[in-house]
Design a protein around this motif. Structure first.
Motif, mmCIF file in Angstrom:
data_model
loop_
_atom_site.group_PDB
_atom_site.id
_atom_site.type_symbol
_atom_site.label_atom_id
_atom_site.label_comp_id
_atom_site.label_asym_id
_atom_site.label_seq_id
_atom_site.Cartn_x
_atom_site.Cartn_y
_atom_site.Cartn_z
ATOM 1 N N LYS A 88 -30.328 -42.537 -22.764
ATOM 2 C CA LYS A 88 -30.443 -43.613 -21.781
ATOM 3 C C LYS A 88 -30.180 -44.949 -22.468
ATOM 4 O O LYS A 88 -30.601 -45.171 -23.599
ATOM 5 C CB LYS A 88 -31.832 -43.608 -21.142
ATOM 6 N N GLY A 89 -29.502 -45.830 -21.766
ATOM 7 C CA GLY A 89 -29.166 -47.131 -22.323
ATOM 8 C C GLY A 89 -30.201 -48.193 -22.009
ATOM 9 O O GLY A 89 -31.224 -47.935 -21.366
ATOM 10 N N ASP A 90 -29.911 -49.429 -22.439
ATOM 11 C CA ASP A 90 -30.784 -50.562 -22.159
ATOM 12 C C ASP A 90 -30.706 -51.007 -20.700
ATOM 13 O O ASP A 90 -31.557 -51.747 -20.223
ATOM 14 C CB ASP A 90 -30.382 -51.761 -23.033
ATOM 15 N N VAL A 91 -29.649 -50.582 -20.015
ATOM 16 C CA VAL A 91 -29.404 -51.047 -18.648
ATOM 17 C C VAL A 91 -29.985 -50.064 -17.628
ATOM 18 O O VAL A 91 -29.818 -48.849 -17.749
ATOM 19 C CB VAL A 91 -27.885 -51.206 -18.406
ATOM 20 N N ASP A 92 -30.671 -50.623 -16.639
ATOM 21 C CA ASP A 92 -31.117 -49.825 -15.499
ATOM 22 C C ASP A 92 -29.887 -49.620 -14.604
ATOM 23 O O ASP A 92 -29.559 -50.460 -13.760
ATOM 24 C CB ASP A 92 -32.229 -50.553 -14.737
ATOM 25 N N PHE A 93 -29.214 -48.517 -14.833
ATOM 26 C CA PHE A 93 -27.892 -48.277 -14.246
ATOM 27 C C PHE A 93 -27.887 -48.427 -12.725
ATOM 28 O O PHE A 93 -27.019 -49.091 -12.154
ATOM 29 C CB PHE A 93 -27.403 -46.879 -14.644
ATOM 30 N N ASN A 94 -28.848 -47.834 -12.056
ATOM 31 C CA ASN A 94 -28.846 -47.801 -10.591
ATOM 32 C C ASN A 94 -28.921 -49.189 -9.961
ATOM 33 O O ASN A 94 -28.300 -49.448 -8.923
ATOM 34 C CB ASN A 94 -29.993 -46.932 -10.067
ATOM 35 N N SER A 95 -29.686 -50.097 -10.599
ATOM 36 C CA SER A 95 -29.828 -51.433 -10.005
ATOM 37 C C SER A 95 -28.710 -52.385 -10.433
ATOM 38 O O SER A 95 -28.399 -53.345 -9.725
ATOM 39 C CB SER A 95 -31.189 -52.033 -10.363
ATOM 40 N N VAL A 96 -28.081 -52.109 -11.577
ATOM 41 C CA VAL A 96 -27.001 -52.978 -12.064
ATOM 42 C C VAL A 96 -25.659 -52.569 -11.467
ATOM 43 O O VAL A 96 -24.810 -53.414 -11.160
ATOM 44 C CB VAL A 96 -26.947 -52.959 -13.611
ATOM 45 N N TYR A 97 -25.470 -51.261 -11.294
ATOM 46 C CA TYR A 97 -24.214 -50.774 -10.715
ATOM 47 C C TYR A 97 -24.085 -51.290 -9.273
ATOM 48 O O TYR A 97 -24.982 -51.152 -8.459
ATOM 49 C CB TYR A 97 -24.187 -49.250 -10.714
ATOM 50 N N GLY A 98 -22.946 -51.880 -9.004
ATOM 51 C CA GLY A 98 -22.718 -52.465 -7.686
ATOM 52 C C GLY A 98 -22.855 -53.975 -7.694
ATOM 53 O O GLY A 98 -22.271 -54.658 -6.864
ATOM 54 N N LYS A 99 -23.607 -54.490 -8.677
ATOM 55 C CA LYS A 99 -23.761 -55.947 -8.798
ATOM 56 C C LYS A 99 -22.887 -56.492 -9.925
ATOM 57 O O LYS A 99 -22.314 -57.575 -9.810
ATOM 58 C CB LYS A 99 -25.233 -56.304 -9.051
ATOM 59 N N ALA A 100 -22.805 -55.750 -11.021
ATOM 60 C CA ALA A 100 -21.939 -56.143 -12.133
ATOM 61 C C ALA A 100 -20.486 -55.866 -11.769
ATOM 62 O O ALA A 100 -20.190 -54.952 -10.988
ATOM 63 C CB ALA A 100 -22.323 -55.367 -13.392
ATOM 64 N N SER A 101 -19.559 -56.652 -12.320
ATOM 65 C CA SER A 101 -18.136 -56.392 -12.077
ATOM 66 C C SER A 101 -17.627 -55.292 -13.003
ATOM 67 O O SER A 101 -16.807 -54.458 -12.607
ATOM 68 C CB SER A 101 -17.318 -57.670 -12.269
ATOM 69 N N TYR A 102 -18.130 -55.304 -14.245
ATOM 70 C CA TYR A 102 -17.789 -54.266 -15.224
ATOM 71 C C TYR A 102 -19.076 -53.800 -15.905
ATOM 72 O O TYR A 102 -19.984 -54.603 -16.131
ATOM 73 C CB TYR A 102 -16.835 -54.789 -16.299
ATOM 74 N N LEU A 103 -19.115 -52.515 -16.262
ATOM 75 C CA LEU A 103 -20.304 -51.956 -16.891
ATOM 76 C C LEU A 103 -19.911 -50.786 -17.792
ATOM 77 O O LEU A 103 -19.117 -49.942 -17.387
ATOM 78 C CB LEU A 103 -21.287 -51.477 -15.808
ATOM 79 N N THR A 104 -20.474 -50.756 -19.009
ATOM 80 C CA THR A 104 -20.256 -49.598 -19.880
ATOM 81 C C THR A 104 -21.362 -48.581 -19.631
ATOM 82 O O THR A 104 -22.548 -48.927 -19.659
ATOM 83 C CB THR A 104 -20.269 -49.992 -21.376
ATOM 84 N N PRO A 105 -21.010 -47.324 -19.381
ATOM 85 C CA PRO A 105 -22.024 -46.299 -19.153
ATOM 86 C C PRO A 105 -22.629 -45.810 -20.465
ATOM 87 O O PRO A 105 -22.070 -46.026 -21.532
ATOM 88 C CB PRO A 105 -21.231 -45.174 -18.479
ATOM 89 N N VAL A 106 -23.773 -45.175 -20.380
ATOM 90 C CA VAL A 106 -24.406 -44.499 -21.519
ATOM 91 C C VAL A 106 -24.798 -43.096 -21.066
ATOM 92 O O VAL A 106 -25.564 -42.957 -20.112
ATOM 93 C CB VAL A 106 -25.663 -45.249 -22.016
ATOM 94 N N PRO A 107 -24.235 -42.055 -21.707
ATOM 95 C CA PRO A 107 -23.245 -42.107 -22.793
ATOM 96 C C PRO A 107 -21.834 -42.336 -22.259
ATOM 97 O O PRO A 107 -21.632 -42.402 -21.046
ATOM 98 C CB PRO A 107 -23.380 -40.713 -23.423
ATOM 99 N N GLY A 108 -20.879 -42.458 -23.181
ATOM 100 C CA GLY A 108 -19.475 -42.568 -22.798
ATOM 101 C C GLY A 108 -18.925 -43.968 -22.753
ATOM 102 O O GLY A 108 -17.785 -44.164 -22.298
ATOM 103 N N GLY A 109 -19.698 -44.956 -23.216
ATOM 104 C CA GLY A 109 -19.224 -46.334 -23.211
ATOM 105 C C GLY A 109 -18.917 -46.831 -24.616
ATOM 106 O O GLY A 109 -17.845 -46.600 -25.166
ATOM 107 N N VAL A 110 -19.894 -47.493 -25.221
ATOM 108 C CA VAL A 110 -19.705 -48.096 -26.545
ATOM 109 C C VAL A 110 -19.732 -47.049 -27.666
ATOM 110 O O VAL A 110 -19.030 -47.183 -28.667
ATOM 111 C CB VAL A 110 -20.774 -49.188 -26.801
#
Length: 289
Positions: free
Chosen positions: A248-270
């Protein structure tokens, strides 16, 4: 709509580029293949996972790798002896000492003992200092991976306000330097925040770009960012749910997804980009030899 920045796909593209460069400048010229050395102390599960993934990346590209795995209770002197062997080994182009180290080991002393010309992690003060001065050097792999994601995704950095969360020498400090340097991959106004920063959301809500590397699962929520922000999630924490474990990443994916224009997923991002940048640094070390 949020666009996910696929580090896995991008790493595959860069892997092909590195393979072509090895074919052109190494194999065709009958030179020895690049060789990455890895020193691992102990049996930390996260470190073991990282090391295995780095070895696999070397295999994927077709370069050599060697692992020195020392017992958990190895002394600082024993570790320094292995570092000296790699410093003096002409067959090793670059090597890393997997961090973090045990409490009885002085990490600064270990990093200082690595030959800067073989320091493909980019942590030695000589490389870090050169990076700060916009000179040619090995850049820390994660920071270089983040820059590459932004560049290849054609995301404009210049003139943007970047908030970095976390001040480690591995991610926070180097990426804050690279994002603010006077370069086409830079010219961002950077605010460096950390665990002691009060009201951190006051900064993140103003940010055009947020790079978070604090290792706190779900720390950055949708309420802490502005509409259209670019969010780079560097955090990787192994979380257990009953008998199952997942990253799990530092980002709360469910609440950030849809609001951010770009987002790196965890895993599979950085993560995949960090590994491929380490290989790229090793190739650079081989070409410099």
């Amino acid at each position: 709509m949020t666009q996910l920045l696929n580090g896995n796909k991008l790493a595959i593209d860069i892997r092909k580029e590195i393979s072509k460069e090895i074919e052109k400048n190494i194999r065709n010229k009958k030179k020895r293949l690049p060789h990455l050395g890895i020193i691992l102390l102990g049996t930390n599960s996260s470190s073991l996972t990282y090391v295995n993934s780095k070895i696999q990346e070397c295999k994927n590209i077709g370069i050599e790798s060697s692992l020195i795995h020392l017992p958990n209770d190895s002394s600082e002197r024993e570790l320094l002896k292995e570092i000296q062997k790699m410093n003096n080994n002409p067959l090793i182009d670059g090597f890393i000492v997997q961090l973090p180290l045990q409490k009885h080991i002085n990490s600064d002393k270990i990093i200082m003992s690595i030959n800067p010309k073989k320091d493909v992690d980019g942590f030695h003060p000589e490389n870090f200092g050169k990076m700060s001065l916009d000179m040619n050097a090995f850049f820390p792999a994660t920071a270089l991976g983040i820059l590459t994601i932004l560049e290849r995704s054609k995301i404009e950095i210049s003139g943007k306000h970047t908030v970095v969360i976390g001040r480690s020498r591995i991610v926070g400090r180097p990426i804050s330097i690279l994002m603010s340097r006077k370069n086409y991959l830079g010219n961002s106004t950077v605010t460096l925040t950390h665990s002691q920063t009060p009201n951190i959301d006051c900064y993140t809500k103003q940010a055009d770009i947020i790079i978070t590397a604090v290792g706190r699962p779900g720390f950055l929520t949708g309420k802490m960012i502005k509409e259209g922000a670019i969010v780079i999630d560097v955090g990787i924490t192994i979380v257990k749910d009953g008998k199952k474990s997942f990253l799990k990443g530092d980002v709360d994916f469910n609440s950030v997804y849809g609001k951010a224009s770009y987002l790196t997923p965890v895993p599979g991002g950085v993560g995949p980009m960090t590994r491929i940048m380490l290989v790229k640094n090793t190739l650079m070390a081989a070409l410099n030899r």
